[in-house]
Design a protein around this motif. Structure first.
Motif, PDB file in Angstrom:
ATOM      1  N   THR A   1     -83.007  87.922  22.964  1.00  0.00           N
ATOM      2  CA  THR A   1     -82.094  86.796  23.130  1.00  0.00           C
ATOM      3  C   THR A   1     -82.750  85.498  22.667  1.00  0.00           C
ATOM      4  O   THR A   1     -82.151  84.710  21.927  1.00  0.00           O
ATOM      5  N   VAL A   2     -83.990  85.261  23.086  1.00  0.00           N
ATOM      6  CA  VAL A   2     -84.698  84.036  22.705  1.00  0.00           C
ATOM      7  C   VAL A   2     -84.873  83.971  21.185  1.00  0.00           C
ATOM      8  O   VAL A   2     -84.627  82.927  20.567  1.00  0.00           O
TER       9      VAL A   2
ATOM     10  N   VAL B   1     -80.346  81.247  29.969  1.00  0.00           N
ATOM     11  CA  VAL B   1     -79.943  81.293  31.381  1.00  0.00           C
ATOM     12  C   VAL B   1     -78.586  82.004  31.499  1.00  0.00           C
ATOM     13  O   VAL B   1     -78.380  82.840  32.387  1.00  0.00           O
ATOM     14  N   GLY B   2     -77.679  81.705  30.593  1.00  0.00           N
ATOM     15  CA  GLY B   2     -76.392  82.393  30.571  1.00  0.00           C
ATOM     16  C   GLY B   2     -76.551  83.883  30.329  1.00  0.00           C
ATOM     17  O   GLY B   2     -75.849  84.710  30.931  1.00  0.00           O
ATOM     18  N   ALA B   3     -77.480  84.238  29.443  1.00  0.00           N
ATOM     19  CA  ALA B   3     -77.743  85.648  29.151  1.00  0.00           C
ATOM     20  C   ALA B   3     -78.280  86.361  30.395  1.00  0.00           C
ATOM     21  O   ALA B   3     -77.904  87.501  30.673  1.00  0.00           O
ATOM     22  N   LEU B   4     -79.159  85.693  31.140  1.00  0.00           N
ATOM     23  CA  LEU B   4     -79.657  86.268  32.402  1.00  0.00           C
ATOM     24  C   LEU B   4     -78.516  86.499  33.391  1.00  0.00           C
ATOM     25  O   LEU B   4     -78.455  87.531  34.070  1.00  0.00           O
ATOM     26  N   PHE B   5     -77.625  85.543  33.459  1.00  0.00           N
ATOM     27  CA  PHE B   5     -76.459  85.656  34.341  1.00  0.00           C
ATOM     28  C   PHE B   5     -75.601  86.851  33.924  1.00  0.00           C
ATOM     29  O   PHE B   5     -75.205  87.668  34.767  1.00  0.00           O
TER      30      PHE B   5
ATOM     31  N   LEU C   1     -76.488  91.067  17.758  1.00  0.00           N
ATOM     32  CA  LEU C   1     -75.334  90.423  18.390  1.00  0.00           C
ATOM     33  C   LEU C   1     -75.604  88.955  18.710  1.00  0.00           C
ATOM     34  O   LEU C   1     -74.680  88.153  18.754  1.00  0.00           O
ATOM     35  N   GLY C   2     -76.867  88.595  18.916  1.00  0.00           N
ATOM     36  CA  GLY C   2     -77.211  87.200  19.178  1.00  0.00           C
ATOM     37  C   GLY C   2     -77.091  86.312  17.960  1.00  0.00           C
ATOM     38  O   GLY C   2     -76.953  85.097  18.067  1.00  0.00           O
TER      39      GLY C   2
END
Length: 195
Positions: A143-144, A67-71, A115-116
């Protein structure tokens, strides 16, 4: 009181809280967006104390990060013209960002995954992905995968080593991060060979 002791004290307070999972999800969101403090400092003791919720803790940390990544992606996508220079000055230099932007355009999926996993602020990947309008689906997939490796990897260590997990993770963390990063870079390189 040292930061580590404060974190441990606060972690003990939230272990039995009915808001533990919500708090962890929020902490993961904040860690991935604006607070570059490793979430592991809270997660490891929490996982050790709540082994019955081990996998749920890893899942909620992953959800908060996604959710933070989407933001962060949305900020890069919609607001980079307004906040871009501030973000560059806050998180990295102009030349670093230009390099990141080029990597994102050329190898976005693998770059986000690397980077993740690596101990580099993930804000770099989020803002660059949004600013370059990289595929949202591929960004989320990378990201996931990266954050699941990170958080479920911690859960696996705690599951098998119990109370020794914190000591083992502290001792071998950098070696594990380097090994996983090298593996991702190898897969990245192999994917380029078969294009």
């Amino acid at each position: 009181m040292a930061l580590g002791k404060k974190v441990k004290k606060k972690t003990k307070q939230i272990v039995d809280s009915k808001h533990m999972l919500t708090g962890l999800t929020l902490a993961s969101f904040l860690e991935s967006t604006i607070v570059p403090i490793p979430l592991e400092a809270v997660m490891i003791p929490l996982m050790q104390a709540r082994r019955d919720s081990l996998w749920l803790i890893a899942l909620m940390a992953t959800v908060g990060c996604v959710v933070g990544a989407l933001f962060g992606y949305a900020l890069g996508y919609y607001l980079f013209d307004l906040i871009g220079q501030w973000a560059i000055n806050t998180f990295f230099s102009q030349s670093q960002f230009d390099n990141v932007k080029e990597q994102m355009q050329n190898q976005g999926f693998w770059f986000v995954m690397t980077l993740g996993i690596a101990p580099i602020p993930f804000q770099v990947a989020m803002l660059a992905a949004g600013a370059t309008q990289f595929s949202l689906g591929l960004f989320l997939l990378a990201t996931v995968i990266a954050r699941s490796l990170r958080y479920f990897g911690l859960a696996v260590v705690v599951y098998y080593t119990g109370e020794r997990a914190e000591q083992l993770i502290r001792r071998y963390r950098m070696k594990a991060v380097i090994a996983i990063t090298v593996l991702v870079l190898l897969l990245w390189w192999l994917s380029n060979l078969f294009r």
